[in-house]
Design a protein around this motif. Structure first.
Motif, short mmCIF file in Angstrom:
data_model
loop_
_atom_site.label_atom_id
_atom_site.label_comp_id
_atom_site.label_asym_id
_atom_site.label_seq_id
_atom_site.Cartn_x
_atom_site.Cartn_y
_atom_site.Cartn_z
N HIS A 1 -8.60 -4.66 -12.26
CA HIS A 1 -7.62 -3.91 -13.05
C HIS A 1 -7.47 -2.48 -12.53
CE1 HIS A 1 -7.47 -7.24 -15.81
NE2 HIS A 1 -8.79 -7.21 -15.94
N GLU A 2 -8.16 -2.16 -11.42
CA GLU A 2 -8.04 -0.82 -10.85
C GLU A 2 -6.75 -0.73 -10.03
OE1 GLU A 2 -10.03 1.64 -11.34
OE2 GLU A 2 -11.74 0.69 -12.30
N THR A 3 -6.23 0.51 -9.91
CA THR A 3 -5.03 0.74 -9.11
C THR A 3 -5.40 0.73 -7.63
OG1 THR A 3 -4.08 2.08 -10.87
CG2 THR A 3 -3.14 2.33 -8.66
N ILE A 4 -4.62 -0.03 -6.85
CA ILE A 4 -4.87 -0.14 -5.42
C ILE A 4 -4.04 0.89 -4.68
CG2 ILE A 4 -4.70 -1.66 -3.42
CD1 ILE A 4 -4.94 -4.02 -5.39
N ASP A 5 -4.67 1.63 -3.79
CA ASP A 5 -3.97 2.59 -2.93
C ASP A 5 -3.52 1.85 -1.67
OD1 ASP A 5 -3.11 4.57 -1.23
OD2 ASP A 5 -4.75 5.95 -1.69
N PRO A 6 -2.22 1.57 -1.53
CA PRO A 6 -1.75 0.80 -0.37
C PRO A 6 -2.10 1.45 0.97
CG PRO A 6 -0.02 0.99 -2.03
CD PRO A 6 -1.12 1.92 -2.44
N ALA A 7 -2.12 2.78 1.01
CA ALA A 7 -2.43 3.46 2.27
C ALA A 7 -3.85 3.17 2.71
CB ALA A 7 -2.22 4.97 2.11
N VAL A 8 -4.77 3.10 1.75
CA VAL A 8 -6.16 2.78 2.08
C VAL A 8 -6.28 1.31 2.47
CG1 VAL A 8 -8.52 2.63 1.18
CG2 VAL A 8 -7.06 4.58 0.58
N ALA A 9 -5.64 0.44 1.69
CA ALA A 9 -5.72 -1.01 1.95
C ALA A 9 -5.20 -1.35 3.34
CB ALA A 9 -4.94 -1.77 0.89
N ARG A 10 -4.12 -0.70 3.76
CA ARG A 10 -3.49 -1.07 5.02
C ARG A 10 -4.21 -0.49 6.24
NH1 ARG A 10 1.13 -3.63 5.16
NH2 ARG A 10 2.20 -4.07 3.19
N ARG A 11 -5.28 0.24 6.00
CA ARG A 11 -6.10 0.67 7.13
C ARG A 11 -6.88 -0.50 7.72
NH1 ARG A 11 -9.17 5.80 4.72
NH2 ARG A 11 -10.43 5.52 6.62
N LEU A 12 -6.95 -1.59 6.97
CA LEU A 12 -7.59 -2.82 7.45
C LEU A 12 -6.47 -3.81 7.82
CD1 LEU A 12 -10.59 -3.69 7.71
CD2 LEU A 12 -10.25 -5.01 5.62
N PRO A 13 -6.54 -4.43 9.01
CA PRO A 13 -5.49 -5.38 9.41
C PRO A 13 -5.37 -6.52 8.39
CG PRO A 13 -6.88 -4.83 11.29
CD PRO A 13 -7.54 -4.22 10.08
N ALA A 14 -4.13 -6.94 8.13
CA ALA A 14 -3.88 -7.98 7.13
C ALA A 14 -4.62 -9.26 7.46
CB ALA A 14 -2.37 -8.24 7.03
N ARG A 15 -4.65 -9.63 8.75
CA ARG A 15 -5.30 -10.88 9.15
C ARG A 15 -6.79 -10.86 8.82
NH1 ARG A 15 -3.95 -15.08 12.71
NH2 ARG A 15 -5.74 -16.16 13.61
#
Length: 437
Positions: A1-15
């Protein structure tokens, strides 16, 4: 239920995020908080520390992690599901139906035919009929040879009850079951019952119900059910082409299983099918990365059309495909009950979203990459189409798909001949080209 920071998440490759089931979701004072499905995966934790220097690891439930990954990487998944094969292996994609060379050749043949009809129409028709008859006779003789050999050489893997009983359920691989559906609300209850009947540990199942974004009726029917935790509803974003292989590619990006299988919504696989497949893979050499189970119909006596359907499927799966396997030539796969080693399926580029006979096409690509397909003595039962209009539409799609598959792989016939060898090359032309010709 926490808010996801897309900028942080996308530092890891999607694959990597999807395959390793990990999601960086926020950063505070130089420390990155990461949600993982398996906190005891030391290699993963080491990779994350190398990537982000300082990390805090949190455990996330599978369902919540799936939803979070889709929310962050959904657009990437759609692009990959649609365009991965076309961008990485364009020569194997039906995104372009005819190449420039094929168009020129087709035009040249048409011009020669028209000139012949103008100059000597009777001789032109006779010559055409001679070549057509020779091809038809050759194709029919080849199928008779395959039928003969399938009776004399039993190539299907036969798994005994003793072998199944000897399996240690703690060591069984995880199965991802992809179930693409579109406007099939009336069979949802039956679908859940078919999966529940499988003799396989529930915690080793990863069932993906693949629904199109605009299919609200089926989604509403599923929400009325009390689904077990191993079921996951995956909403496939609305994007063209809206095809079964695109939906399967999207689901594959979320797969957790070591082995991946496709079932249609109305399928009823033998309860012990998954365990038989495990034994078949275990006892085969590493080059076998796909196991095809047999298909047949449970409504075979409904009317004349379903009787004909049953005769055809029995011939195809019980005689023709085992005959191809006995000759070690390419096998055009059936539409469901294909069990794949997940990692090899991903490396191959998965299904072609532009090919409406994606199963047959994938079988040919397996052979081109020197991988084998085995046949196991287990049957999945489907519903034969009892209505003439629906049958014509279905058969038209199959014929179109075989045409696409033949055109794609015959773009460079000499290269295909060198890759497959003469026997497999001729078998491909008879079994795939011959089917629609």
């Amino acid at each position: 239920h926490e808010t996801i920071d897309p900028a942080v998440a996308r530092r890891l490759p999607a694959r990597m995020a999807q395959r390793r089931r990990v999601l960086p979701w926020r950063e505070e004072d130089g420390v990155v908080d990461v949600a993982v499905a398996d906190p005891f995966d030391r290699d993963l934790v080491a990779q994350l520390q190398e990537q982000f220097s300082q990390v805090r690891v949190f455990v996330a439930a599978d369902g919540e992690l799936d939803v979070a990954l889709q929310s962050v990487y959904g657009a990437d998944h759609v692009d990959a599901a649609i365009g991965h094969l076309a961008s990485e292996r364009a020569e194997d994609s039906a995104a372009t139906t005819f190449t420039a060379g094929q168009k020129r050749l087709g035009l040249a043949v048409a011009i020669v035919g028209l000139i012949g009809l103008v100059i000597n129409p009777i001789m032109t028709v006779v010559v055409f009929n001679i070549f057509a008859s020779l091809f038809y006779i050759s194709s029919s003789v080849y199928k008779l040879i395959l039928a003969r050999d399938s009776f004399h050489v039993d190539v299907a893997t036969h798994v005994t009850p003793e072998q199944i009983a000897a399996l240690d359920e703690r060591e069984l691989p995880t199965f991802t079951i992809l179930m693409p559906m579109y406007r099939e609300a009336e069979v949802v209850q039956k679908l859940v019952g078919s999966i529940a009947a499988l003799d396989y540990p529930r915690h080793k199942l990863d069932v993906k119900l693949l629904l199109e974004e605009d299919d609200e009726e089926t989604l509403a029917a599923i929400r009325q059910l009390d689904l077990r935790p191993h079921f996951r509803v995956v909403i496939v974003p609305d994007a063209l082409p809206k095809t079964k292989p695109k939906a399967c590619n999207y689901g594959l990006l979320l797969a957790r299983g070591d082995i991946t299988v496709i079932y249609d919504a109305e399928d009823e696989p033998d309860p012990d099918q998954l365990k038989k497949v495990v034994v078949a893979f275990r006892d085969s050499d590493p080059s076998m990365v796909c196991v095809q189970c047999k298909l047949n119909y449970y409504n075979r006596t409904q009317n004349l059309l379903t009787r004909w359907f049953t005769t055809e499927y029995s011939q195809w799966f019980d005689i023709f495909l085992p005959g191809l396997d006995s000759h070690d030539v390419p096998i055009p796969l059936g539409g469901t009950s294909n069990h794949f080693v997940t990692s090899e399926l991903v490396d191959l580029g998965a299904w072609d979203p532009y090919n409406v006979a994606e199963d047959a096409d994938l079988g040919i690509r397996l052979s081109k990459n020197r991988w084998r397909t085995g046949v196991v003595d287990s049957t999945t039962y489907e519903e034969a189409n009892p209505e003439l209009g629906n049958w014509i539409r279905q058969r038209s799609r199959w014929v179109k798909g075989y045409m696409q598959t033949w055109l794609v792989h015959m773009r460079r016939p000499w290269q295909l001949l060198r890759t497959l060898g003469f026997r497999s090359f001729m078998s491909f032309n008879f079994s795939v080209g011959g089917t629609f010709f």
